[in-house]
Design a protein around this motif. Structure first.
Motif, PDB file in Angstrom:
ATOM      1  N   ILE A  98      -1.044 -19.912 -22.332  1.00 12.89           N
ATOM      2  CA  ILE A  98      -1.022 -20.657 -22.793  1.00 12.89           C
ATOM      3  C   ILE A  98      -1.827 -21.993 -21.693  1.00 12.89           C
ATOM      4  N   GLN A  99      -1.827 -21.983 -20.928  1.00 11.87           N
ATOM      5  CA  GLN A  99      -2.524 -22.968 -19.682  1.00 11.87           C
ATOM      6  C   GLN A  99      -4.362 -22.823 -20.405  1.00 11.87           C
ATOM      7  N   TRP A 100      -4.449 -21.541 -20.975  1.00  6.78           N
ATOM      8  CA  TRP A 100      -6.013 -21.511 -21.472  1.00  6.78           C
ATOM      9  C   TRP A 100      -6.300 -22.274 -22.392  1.00  6.78           C
ATOM     10  N   CYS A 101      -4.946 -22.494 -23.420  1.00  4.91           N
ATOM     11  CA  CYS A 101      -5.312 -22.911 -24.670  1.00  4.91           C
ATOM     12  C   CYS A 101      -5.084 -23.997 -24.601  1.00  4.91           C
ATOM     13  N   ILE A 102      -4.615 -25.023 -23.605  1.00  2.00           N
ATOM     14  CA  ILE A 102      -4.398 -26.436 -23.701  1.00  2.00           C
ATOM     15  C   ILE A 102      -6.798 -26.588 -24.107  1.00  2.00           C
ATOM     16  N   GLU A 103      -7.688 -26.650 -23.585  1.00  2.00           N
ATOM     17  CA  GLU A 103      -9.030 -26.912 -23.654  1.00  2.00           C
ATOM     18  C   GLU A 103      -9.137 -26.606 -24.531  1.00  2.00           C
ATOM     19  N   VAL A 112      -0.290 -25.744 -29.787  1.00  2.00           N
ATOM     20  CA  VAL A 112       1.647 -25.108 -30.958  1.00  2.00           C
ATOM     21  C   VAL A 112       0.280 -24.990 -32.013  1.00  2.00           C
ATOM     22  N   SER A 113      -0.385 -25.704 -32.609  1.00  2.00           N
ATOM     23  CA  SER A 113      -0.418 -26.365 -33.511  1.00  2.00           C
ATOM     24  C   SER A 113      -2.296 -25.140 -33.682  1.00  2.00           C
ATOM     25  N   TYR A 114      -2.721 -24.953 -32.639  1.00  2.00           N
ATOM     26  CA  TYR A 114      -4.056 -24.484 -32.452  1.00  2.00           C
ATOM     27  C   TYR A 114      -3.668 -22.655 -31.982  1.00  2.00           C
ATOM     28  N   LYS A 152       8.584  -2.452 -36.770  1.00  2.00           N
ATOM     29  CA  LYS A 152       9.052  -3.299 -35.487  1.00  2.00           C
ATOM     30  C   LYS A 152       8.121  -3.036 -35.008  1.00  2.00           C
ATOM     31  N   PHE A 153       7.279  -3.969 -35.483  1.00  2.00           N
ATOM     32  CA  PHE A 153       5.452  -3.924 -35.067  1.00  2.00           C
ATOM     33  C   PHE A 153       5.098  -4.553 -33.603  1.00  2.00           C
ATOM     34  N   ILE A 154       5.491  -5.774 -33.033  1.00  2.00           N
ATOM     35  CA  ILE A 154       4.985  -6.170 -32.416  1.00  2.00           C
ATOM     36  C   ILE A 154       5.443  -6.640 -30.886  1.00  2.00           C
ATOM     37  N   ILE A 155       3.868  -6.472 -30.323  1.00  2.00           N
ATOM     38  CA  ILE A 155       3.776  -7.082 -28.752  1.00  2.00           C
ATOM     39  C   ILE A 155       4.192  -8.605 -28.341  1.00  2.00           C
ATOM     40  N   ILE A 156       4.900  -9.903 -28.078  1.00  2.00           N
ATOM     41  CA  ILE A 156       4.451 -10.785 -27.633  1.00  2.00           C
ATOM     42  C   ILE A 156       4.205 -11.168 -26.071  1.00  2.00           C
ATOM     43  N   ILE A 157       3.502 -11.070 -25.275  1.00  2.00           N
ATOM     44  CA  ILE A 157       3.129 -11.726 -24.344  1.00  2.00           C
ATOM     45  C   ILE A 157       2.561 -12.961 -23.893  1.00  2.00           C
ATOM     46  N   ILE A 158       3.963 -14.300 -23.400  1.00  2.00           N
ATOM     47  CA  ILE A 158       2.832 -15.612 -23.304  1.00  2.00           C
ATOM     48  C   ILE A 158       2.663 -15.431 -21.878  1.00  2.00           C
ATOM     49  N   ASP A 159       1.511 -16.105 -21.487  1.00  2.00           N
ATOM     50  CA  ASP A 159       1.077 -16.226 -19.382  1.00  2.00           C
ATOM     51  C   ASP A 159       1.703 -17.671 -19.817  1.00  2.00           C
ATOM     52  N   GLU A 160       1.827 -18.388 -18.617  1.00  2.00           N
ATOM     53  CA  GLU A 160       2.495 -19.512 -18.661  1.00  2.00           C
ATOM     54  C   GLU A 160       2.670 -19.876 -19.252  1.00  2.00           C
ATOM     55  N   TRP A 161       3.735 -19.740 -20.019  1.00  2.00           N
ATOM     56  CA  TRP A 161       5.206 -19.885 -20.707  1.00  2.00           C
ATOM     57  C   TRP A 161       5.498 -21.519 -20.907  1.00  2.00           C
ATOM     58  N   ASP A 162       5.888 -21.981 -19.240  1.00  2.00           N
ATOM     59  CA  ASP A 162       6.158 -22.722 -18.909  1.00  2.00           C
ATOM     60  C   ASP A 162       4.643 -24.137 -18.843  1.00  2.00           C
ATOM     61  N   VAL A 163       3.948 -24.409 -19.251  1.00  2.00           N
ATOM     62  CA  VAL A 163       3.287 -25.171 -18.333  1.00  2.00           C
ATOM     63  C   VAL A 163       3.483 -26.735 -19.190  1.00  2.00           C
ATOM     64  N   LEU A 164       3.730 -26.393 -20.607  1.00  2.00           N
ATOM     65  CA  LEU A 164       3.605 -27.555 -21.215  1.00  2.00           C
ATOM     66  C   LEU A 164       4.841 -28.106 -21.022  1.00  2.00           C
ATOM     67  N   GLN A 175       6.669 -31.805 -25.796  1.00  2.00           N
ATOM     68  CA  GLN A 175       7.975 -31.162 -25.794  1.00  2.00           C
ATOM     69  C   GLN A 175       8.760 -30.292 -27.209  1.00  2.00           C
ATOM     70  N   GLU A 176       8.924 -31.291 -27.895  1.00  2.00           N
ATOM     71  CA  GLU A 176      10.622 -30.909 -29.243  1.00  2.00           C
ATOM     72  C   GLU A 176       9.000 -29.856 -29.764  1.00  2.00           C
ATOM     73  N   ASP A 177       7.745 -30.393 -30.375  1.00  2.00           N
ATOM     74  CA  ASP A 177       7.225 -28.777 -31.352  1.00  2.00           C
ATOM     75  C   ASP A 177       6.786 -28.100 -30.193  1.00  2.00           C
ATOM     76  N   TYR A 178       6.466 -27.930 -28.874  1.00  2.00           N
ATOM     77  CA  TYR A 178       6.736 -26.737 -27.911  1.00  2.00           C
ATOM     78  C   TYR A 178       8.229 -26.498 -28.325  1.00  2.00           C
ATOM     79  N   ILE A 179       9.534 -26.299 -27.715  1.00  2.00           N
ATOM     80  CA  ILE A 179      10.469 -25.714 -27.493  1.00  2.00           C
ATOM     81  C   ILE A 179      10.713 -25.115 -29.707  1.00  2.00           C
ATOM     82  N   ASN A 180      10.462 -26.350 -30.693  1.00  2.00           N
ATOM     83  CA  ASN A 180      10.805 -25.301 -31.886  1.00  2.00           C
ATOM     84  C   ASN A 180      10.076 -24.373 -32.017  1.00  2.00           C
ATOM     85  N   PHE A 181       8.494 -24.275 -32.133  1.00  2.00           N
ATOM     86  CA  PHE A 181       7.963 -23.080 -31.434  1.00  2.00           C
ATOM     87  C   PHE A 181       7.870 -22.244 -31.031  1.00  2.00           C
ATOM     88  N   LEU A 182       8.814 -22.274 -29.727  1.00  2.00           N
ATOM     89  CA  LEU A 182       9.238 -21.381 -29.291  1.00  2.00           C
ATOM     90  C   LEU A 182      11.088 -20.702 -29.965  1.00  2.00           C
TER      91      LEU A 182
END
Length: 324
Positions: A98-103, A112-114, A152-164, A175-182
């Motif tokens: 998540i941290q990397w995605c900001i820039e 979230v949209s990105y 079942k086929f997906i492993i989901i790994i989220i690093d820095e999940w809490d940065v937002l 905050q609202e967009d991200y929480i809805n995404f989660l």
């Protein structure tokens, strides 16, 4: 292979290439045991410089079908497990920092949209005949694929999940967009159909967060309650002793400087500090030098368990009882 979907194992190779590498692949043995179970939703929170990204990269290298990692893990602890090859590079992995995605997203408002648009685009390359209809969201795309694939086929790994959560506490829209995404990714019956493992890592635990209702199906592993993951959070006493012997350092002095945690019976050391003193030979506060007071201020201001109030009272000269 893609950036988010089925990444390669190059990030974990960097750890293996480092002057000091401590084998923490025992964590994989735990995640293998909880695949496709209700315990397969993990939030492993740790302080800065405790190997959060390293662990995420390790799990990606092991599970991602976008690479061949058998030689990479040969000789490591996990290779001795009976089910080592059963799960090795067998899954579609989504790994998001998540941290990397900001820039590249152009700001926190677009994260979230990105993530959704780029991940769906990569999934379309893997499943061109399945995602024929434009998916309305990432959870929708995963559900469509699962319906067609039937497993079942997906492993989901989220690093820095809490940065937002921690850095954008005053931004209600983000905050609202991200929480809805989660919530869409992990809550309800539908995600249990396609998620083998969900592994979130960051600084903050879930409890007492706005995300409680979005992530309350996760098992939490924290510095206070590390449970079975205690040996994989930081360096253990035995690992530090081995490093001291190898690098000719005085273990008792290292212990005096850097032995700061007792996790479920394990004496735990900060990896950043230990690696630095081994390679540089100087005893300094390496860990605290990686951050600043400005980083701590927002966390204090969140007033978890009355922390901000307690600090103000102590600064005024009062005594505050603390349940350590």
């Amino acid at each position: 292979m893609g950036r988010f979907v089925n990444p390669n194992n190059s990030a974990f190779q960097v750890a293996l290439n480092s002057q000091i590498y401590v084998d923490k692949t025992g964590l994989i043995a735990y995640t293998n045991n909880v695949l496709a179970t209700m315990q397969g939703y993990i939030c492993n929170s740790r302080p800065r410089r405790f190997g959060k990204s390293y662990a995420a990269n390790m799990l990606t290298a092991y599970y991602s079908r976008g690479c061949d990692s058998e030689a990479m893990f040969a000789g490591l602890e996990i290779s001795k497990s009976a089910d080592f090859k059963k799960h090795l590079n067998k899954y579609d992995v989504i790994h998001i920092d998540i941290q990397w995605c900001i820039e590249p997203a152009g700001g926190v408002e677009n994260v979230v949209s990105y993530i959704s648009e780029r991940t769906i685009s990569e999934l379309e390359a893997y499943y061109p005949n399945i995602l024929t209809e434009k998916a309305t969201s990432l959870p929708d795309a995963l559900s469509q694929i699962n319906t067609a694939v039937g497993k079942k086929f997906i492993i989901i790994i989220i690093d820095e999940w809490d940065v937002l959560i921690r850095d954008e506490a005053a931004n209600a829209k983000v905050q609202e967009d991200y929480i809805n995404f989660l919530r869409g990714m992990f809550k309800g019956t539908e995600p249990t159909k396609y998620i083998q493992l969900a592994y979130l890592t960051g600084i903050l635990p879930i409890r007492k967060e706005k995300t409680q209702s979005a992530l309350n199906n996760f098992d939490e592993f924290t510095m206070l309650q590390a449970y079975g993951l205690a040996p994989y959070v930081g360096f253990t006493e035995n690992e530090v002793k081995i490093l001291c012997d190898k690098y000719g350092r005085d273990y008792e002095k290292v212990k005096k400087w850097y032995d700061g945690y007792l996790l479920d019976g394990y004496q735990i050391y900060n990896p950043r500090a230990v690696v630095s003193v081994m390679t540089k030979g100087k005893f300094r506060s390496y860990w605290s030098e990686t951050g600043s007071y400005e980083v701590v201020v927002p966390l204090i201001s969140m007033n978890y368990d009355g922390l901000k109030t307690a600090i103000i009272e102590m600064l005024s000269g009062a005594e505050v009882a603390v349940n350590t």
